[in-house]
Design a protein around this motif. Structure first.
Motif, PDB file in Angstrom:
ATOM      1  N   VAL A  64       0.782  -1.255   0.000  1.00  0.00           N
ATOM      2  CA  VAL A  64       0.000   0.000   0.000  1.00  0.00           C
ATOM      3  C   VAL A  64       0.806   1.294   0.000  1.00  0.00           C
ATOM      4  O   VAL A  64       0.224   2.373  -0.115  1.00  0.00           O
ATOM      5  CB  VAL A  64      -1.019   0.045   1.182  1.00  0.00           C
ATOM      6  CG1 VAL A  64      -1.932  -1.157   1.177  1.00  0.00           C
ATOM      7  CG2 VAL A  64      -0.343   0.218   2.522  1.00  0.00           C
ATOM      8  N   GLU A  88      -6.703  -0.686  22.132  1.00  0.00           N
ATOM      9  CA  GLU A  88      -7.422  -0.372  20.895  1.00  0.00           C
ATOM     10  C   GLU A  88      -8.914  -0.209  21.204  1.00  0.00           C
ATOM     11  O   GLU A  88      -9.512  -1.040  21.879  1.00  0.00           O
ATOM     12  CB  GLU A  88      -7.194  -1.492  19.871  1.00  0.00           C
ATOM     13  CG  GLU A  88      -8.091  -1.469  18.653  1.00  0.00           C
ATOM     14  CD  GLU A  88      -8.059  -0.148  17.870  1.00  0.00           C
ATOM     15  OE1 GLU A  88      -6.960   0.351  17.552  1.00  0.00           O
ATOM     16  OE2 GLU A  88      -9.163   0.403  17.602  1.00  0.00           O
ATOM     17  N   ARG A 139      -7.179  -5.252  -1.630  1.00  0.00           N
ATOM     18  CA  ARG A 139      -5.876  -4.561  -1.675  1.00  0.00           C
ATOM     19  C   ARG A 139      -4.947  -5.051  -0.589  1.00  0.00           C
ATOM     20  O   ARG A 139      -3.737  -5.091  -0.755  1.00  0.00           O
ATOM     21  CB  ARG A 139      -6.086  -3.052  -1.504  1.00  0.00           C
ATOM     22  CG  ARG A 139      -6.463  -2.375  -2.767  1.00  0.00           C
ATOM     23  CD  ARG A 139      -5.898  -1.000  -2.871  1.00  0.00           C
ATOM     24  NE  ARG A 139      -6.365  -0.059  -1.872  1.00  0.00           N
ATOM     25  CZ  ARG A 139      -5.547   0.744  -1.211  1.00  0.00           C
ATOM     26  NH1 ARG A 139      -4.255   0.708  -1.424  1.00  0.00           N
ATOM     27  NH2 ARG A 139      -6.035   1.608  -0.334  1.00  0.00           N
ATOM     28  N   ASP A 198      -1.330   9.907  11.967  1.00  0.00           N
ATOM     29  CA  ASP A 198      -2.368  10.839  11.498  1.00  0.00           C
ATOM     30  C   ASP A 198      -2.865  11.787  12.591  1.00  0.00           C
ATOM     31  O   ASP A 198      -3.318  12.886  12.278  1.00  0.00           O
ATOM     32  CB  ASP A 198      -3.571  10.057  10.945  1.00  0.00           C
ATOM     33  CG  ASP A 198      -3.304   9.468   9.562  1.00  0.00           C
ATOM     34  OD1 ASP A 198      -2.150   9.565   9.082  1.00  0.00           O
ATOM     35  OD2 ASP A 198      -4.239   8.895   8.970  1.00  0.00           O
ATOM     36  N   VAL A 247       0.394   5.314   5.339  1.00  0.00           N
ATOM     37  CA  VAL A 247       0.835   4.252   6.242  1.00  0.00           C
ATOM     38  C   VAL A 247       2.319   4.429   6.576  1.00  0.00           C
ATOM     39  O   VAL A 247       2.724   4.373   7.733  1.00  0.00           O
ATOM     40  CB  VAL A 247       0.605   2.881   5.555  1.00  0.00           C
ATOM     41  CG1 VAL A 247       1.276   1.761   6.323  1.00  0.00           C
ATOM     42  CG2 VAL A 247      -0.895   2.611   5.394  1.00  0.00           C
TER      43      VAL A 247
HETATM   44  P1  FAD Z   1      -4.952   4.621  12.205  1.00  0.00           P
HETATM   45  O1  FAD Z   1      -4.586   3.620  11.176  1.00  0.00           O
HETATM   46  O2  FAD Z   1      -6.146   5.461  11.959  1.00  0.00           O
HETATM   47  O3  FAD Z   1      -5.135   3.856  13.576  1.00  0.00           O
HETATM   48  C1  FAD Z   1      -5.580   4.510  14.732  1.00  0.00           C
HETATM   49  C2  FAD Z   1      -6.181   3.486  15.668  1.00  0.00           C
HETATM   50  O4  FAD Z   1      -6.425   4.121  16.919  1.00  0.00           O
HETATM   51  C3  FAD Z   1      -7.520   2.952  15.194  1.00  0.00           C
HETATM   52  O5  FAD Z   1      -7.516   1.543  15.255  1.00  0.00           O
HETATM   53  C4  FAD Z   1      -8.516   3.545  16.183  1.00  0.00           C
HETATM   54  O6  FAD Z   1      -9.643   2.703  16.397  1.00  0.00           O
HETATM   55  C5  FAD Z   1      -7.668   3.669  17.433  1.00  0.00           C
HETATM   56  N1  FAD Z   1      -8.165   4.670  18.375  1.00  0.00           N
HETATM   57  C6  FAD Z   1      -8.669   5.910  18.096  1.00  0.00           C
HETATM   58  N2  FAD Z   1      -9.017   6.542  19.234  1.00  0.00           N
HETATM   59  C7  FAD Z   1      -8.722   5.678  20.255  1.00  0.00           C
HETATM   60  C8  FAD Z   1      -8.878   5.753  21.671  1.00  0.00           C
HETATM   61  N3  FAD Z   1      -9.367   6.844  22.259  1.00  0.00           N
HETATM   62  N4  FAD Z   1      -8.492   4.681  22.420  1.00  0.00           N
HETATM   63  C9  FAD Z   1      -7.970   3.566  21.817  1.00  0.00           C
HETATM   64  N5  FAD Z   1      -7.825   3.443  20.482  1.00  0.00           N
HETATM   65  C10 FAD Z   1      -8.191   4.489  19.713  1.00  0.00           C
HETATM   66  N6  FAD Z   1      -2.183   5.078   3.137  1.00  0.00           N
HETATM   67  C11 FAD Z   1      -1.258   4.538   2.312  1.00  0.00           C
HETATM   68  O7  FAD Z   1      -0.068   4.745   2.518  1.00  0.00           O
HETATM   69  N7  FAD Z   1      -1.623   3.772   1.252  1.00  0.00           N
HETATM   70  C12 FAD Z   1      -2.910   3.449   1.004  1.00  0.00           C
HETATM   71  O8  FAD Z   1      -3.182   2.756   0.044  1.00  0.00           O
HETATM   72  C13 FAD Z   1      -3.903   3.974   1.882  1.00  0.00           C
HETATM   73  N8  FAD Z   1      -5.219   3.669   1.707  1.00  0.00           N
HETATM   74  C14 FAD Z   1      -6.133   4.123   2.596  1.00  0.00           C
HETATM   75  C15 FAD Z   1      -7.454   3.718   2.464  1.00  0.00           C
HETATM   76  C16 FAD Z   1      -8.418   4.137   3.375  1.00  0.00           C
HETATM   77  C17 FAD Z   1      -9.820   3.663   3.218  1.00  0.00           C
HETATM   78  C18 FAD Z   1      -8.060   5.020   4.427  1.00  0.00           C
HETATM   79  C19 FAD Z   1      -9.091   5.502   5.411  1.00  0.00           C
HETATM   80  C20 FAD Z   1      -6.746   5.436   4.572  1.00  0.00           C
HETATM   81  C21 FAD Z   1      -5.777   4.978   3.666  1.00  0.00           C
HETATM   82  N9  FAD Z   1      -4.441   5.337   3.801  1.00  0.00           N
HETATM   83  C22 FAD Z   1      -3.499   4.802   2.954  1.00  0.00           C
HETATM   84  C23 FAD Z   1      -4.006   6.200   4.917  1.00  0.00           C
HETATM   85  C24 FAD Z   1      -3.421   5.357   6.053  1.00  0.00           C
HETATM   86  O9  FAD Z   1      -4.174   4.208   6.259  1.00  0.00           O
HETATM   87  C25 FAD Z   1      -3.312   6.185   7.335  1.00  0.00           C
HETATM   88  O10 FAD Z   1      -2.523   7.319   7.058  1.00  0.00           O
HETATM   89  C26 FAD Z   1      -2.669   5.358   8.457  1.00  0.00           C
HETATM   90  O11 FAD Z   1      -3.441   4.204   8.741  1.00  0.00           O
HETATM   91  C27 FAD Z   1      -2.511   6.192   9.728  1.00  0.00           C
HETATM   92  O12 FAD Z   1      -2.011   5.368  10.725  1.00  0.00           O
HETATM   93  P2  FAD Z   1      -2.216   5.691  12.277  1.00  0.00           P
HETATM   94  O13 FAD Z   1      -1.542   4.591  13.004  1.00  0.00           O
HETATM   95  O14 FAD Z   1      -1.808   7.081  12.536  1.00  0.00           O
HETATM   96  O15 FAD Z   1      -3.786   5.660  12.516  1.00  0.00           O
END
Ligand code: FAD
Ligand code: SF4
Length: 482
Positions: free
Chosen positions: A106, A184, A201, A451, A459
């Protein structure tokens, strides 16, 4: 499974490398895959992987590595593929990247490693993502992950959120001997990798395997814990004895356009739509019955041009949609989605309506959506991010009949942790303030990344932040200095 006998190839002379064409990724035919949720890309065979690896120019200063947010040693792992040492190649990637089977699938490689590949000045860049995926899948099939053996430090770290940034922190810190527990909010682990990106994907078994490996390394996971509601961050630190906390809660709060008709039945946020498919298992139809997503014979549009928009509309097509449109207010050159996804979506029959935006969603008078009133756009001067601003063309309105509209125009920060943690600084958009090198927040012992700091990104950027945070959490825990 036993590793294949090593088939070491002799590297080609430099000039000959340019003549080897980029090896195509085997994929499901478009007119079959648009009716199922199985993975589109089927993966390289060992032979294809070695042919592709032969193309690497082995640059003295590899720009691919410099442009990878976690610094994967591309040249070195590719050399190991040429030598037939696929497990060695996997181990080399793992030195910098805890989720290679995910990133190989991805990452927007065109913006990172492949974007700066020297080959691309004359021919197609090296297929770094395809190769990364190949060795990660090979390692998985062999079941030969090596578990680290490090003495415990006696320090405890809580990770909030199990997306790619949280998992990277957990994976890196467990290898330093710290005790790590991931909290989580949802009932499944993986963040967007599981609830957002669809099976075609990124198959769910890939994430489950990565999670199993982390469990075997000693990472503990607790689901259904909303930090800020079930337990506060202060309680974790003061009552449960965590020495440091990493916040990786993502940016999952959907945004809407604010146009008339968004309250109608048939209008979804992309997050809700994809969560229903991924977590409520609509993708396993008909075994799982998700009646809201019976799209047979319906016309569906997604509004937006990112990966989320394409995931949503390609899923709608697979759930039986008759027409599946992307309405995007800029042109293809500005689309933020990965280039490969745009290409695949077109092959599958998605109808891209560029320079088009809805201004109103139309109703049947009984609460159900019947269509979208749209307007065509032209591009004006660049905005603050350098992207040309869309300007509505007067008199260009037209009505598009639709039963379902999916809003994929972006997401924002979920405020729960910030609003329940005194002293945790946020910016005016509600994202957590963290130093871009150390990922330290304004609260001692609390780090944040992904994010929830940058806003919706990628990612690998979330993993890069996780990496930096793990390093500085380790420094903090070992020196006690803030
Ligand atoms: P996240 O993946 O959002 O994970 C955060 C986690 O924290 C979640 O599981 C949430 O439930 C948990 N959480 C939130 N609040 C709390 C709380 N208060 N207590 C406990 N847990 C909590 N990026 C790419 O590079 N390539 C791609 O092809 C791509 N496709 C995407 C497709 C979709 C549909 C989406 C929505 C995004 C896509 N992205 C892609 C972007 C990428 O997935 C994100 O940038 C990335 O996942 C961010 O990672 P993160 O760990 O910051 O947050
Ligand atoms: Fe490229 Fe992503 Fe792998 Fe880095 S992690 S080398 S950016 S595919």
């Amino acid at each position: 499974m036993k590793p294949a006998a090593k088939n070491s190839l002799t590297p080609l002379p430099m000039k000959a490398r340019m003549k080897v064409p980029r090896q195509l990724m085997p994929e499901q035919p478009a007119n079959e895959r648009n009716k199922n949720f199985s993975e589109v890309n089927l993966g390289y065979s060992p032979e294809l992987a070695q042919q592709e690896a032969l193309r690497c120019l082995e640059c003295a200063k590899p720009t691919c590595t410099v442009n990878c947010p976690v610094g994967v040693k591309v040249k070195e792992f590719v050399e190991l593929i040429v030598a037939g040492d696929f497990l060695g190649a996997a181990a080399k990637i793992r030195e910098d990247n805890v989720l290679p089977a995910v990133t190989g699938r991805v990452c927007p490689q065109e913006d990172h490693c492949e974007g700066k590949c020297l080959l691309s000045k004359k021919v197609k860049p090296l297929g770094v993502g395809y190769l990364e995926r190949f060795v990660a899948d090979y390692e998985q099939r062999m079941g030969t992950h090596v578990l680290p053996n490090v003495p415990p430090t006696g320090k405890k770290v809580a990770v909030v959120g199990s997306g790619p940034s949280g998992l990277t922190v957990a994976g890196d810190l467990i290898q330093k001997g710290h005790k790590v527990r991931v909290f989580e909010a949802l009932h499944e682990l993986g963040g967007v990798l599981v609830y957002g990106i669809p099976e075609f994907r990124l198959p769910k078994h890939i994430i489950r395997q990565q999670l199993d490996y982390m469990r075997r390394m000693g990472v503990e996971f607790e689901t259904n814990v909303v930090v800020g509601r079930t337990v506060t961050l202060d309680e974790l630190m003061q009552e449960e004895g965590y020495d440091a906390v990493y916040i990786g809660t993502g940016a999952g709060l959907p945004q809407f356009m604010g146009i008339p008709g968004e309250h109608l039945n048939g209008v979804y946020s992309a997050n809700e739509f994809l969560t229903r498919i991924n977590l409520m298992k609509a993708y396993k139809f008909p075994a799982y019955d998700e009646p809201m997503l019976d799209l047979n014979g319906k016309d569906v549009a997604v509004i937006g041009g990112g990966n989320t928009a394409l995931d949503a509309i390609r899923s709608a097509l697979r759930l039986g949609a008759r027409k599946a449109y992307v309405l995007y207010r800029r042109s293809e050159a500005e689309m933020p989605a990965r280039a490969e996804e745009v290409h695949h979506a077109r092959q599958e029959g998605i109808d891209f309506q560029m320079l088009t935006a809805p201004v109103e969603l139309l109703s049947d008078g009984k609460g159900w959506m019947t269509g979208a009133r749209c307007v065509r756009m032209e591009l004006g001067e660049p905005d603050a991010q350098g992207r040309r601003r869309p300007i509505p063309l007067s008199g260009s309105e037209f009505d598009l009949p639709l039963s379902v509209a999916i809003m994929a125009i972006g997401t924002t920060a979920n405020p729960i942790v910030q609003s329940t943690t005194p002293g945790l600084g946020t910016n005016k958009r509600g994202y957590i303030q963290a130093d871009s090198e150390t990922q330290r927040t304004t609260r001692q012992g609390v780090f944040a990344g992904g994010d929830i700091v940058t806003g919706a990104a990628t990612v690998i950027l979330a993993m890069g932040a996780g990496r930096r945070a793990a390093r500085s959490i380790h420094d903090y825990l070992t020196t006690g200095q803030w």
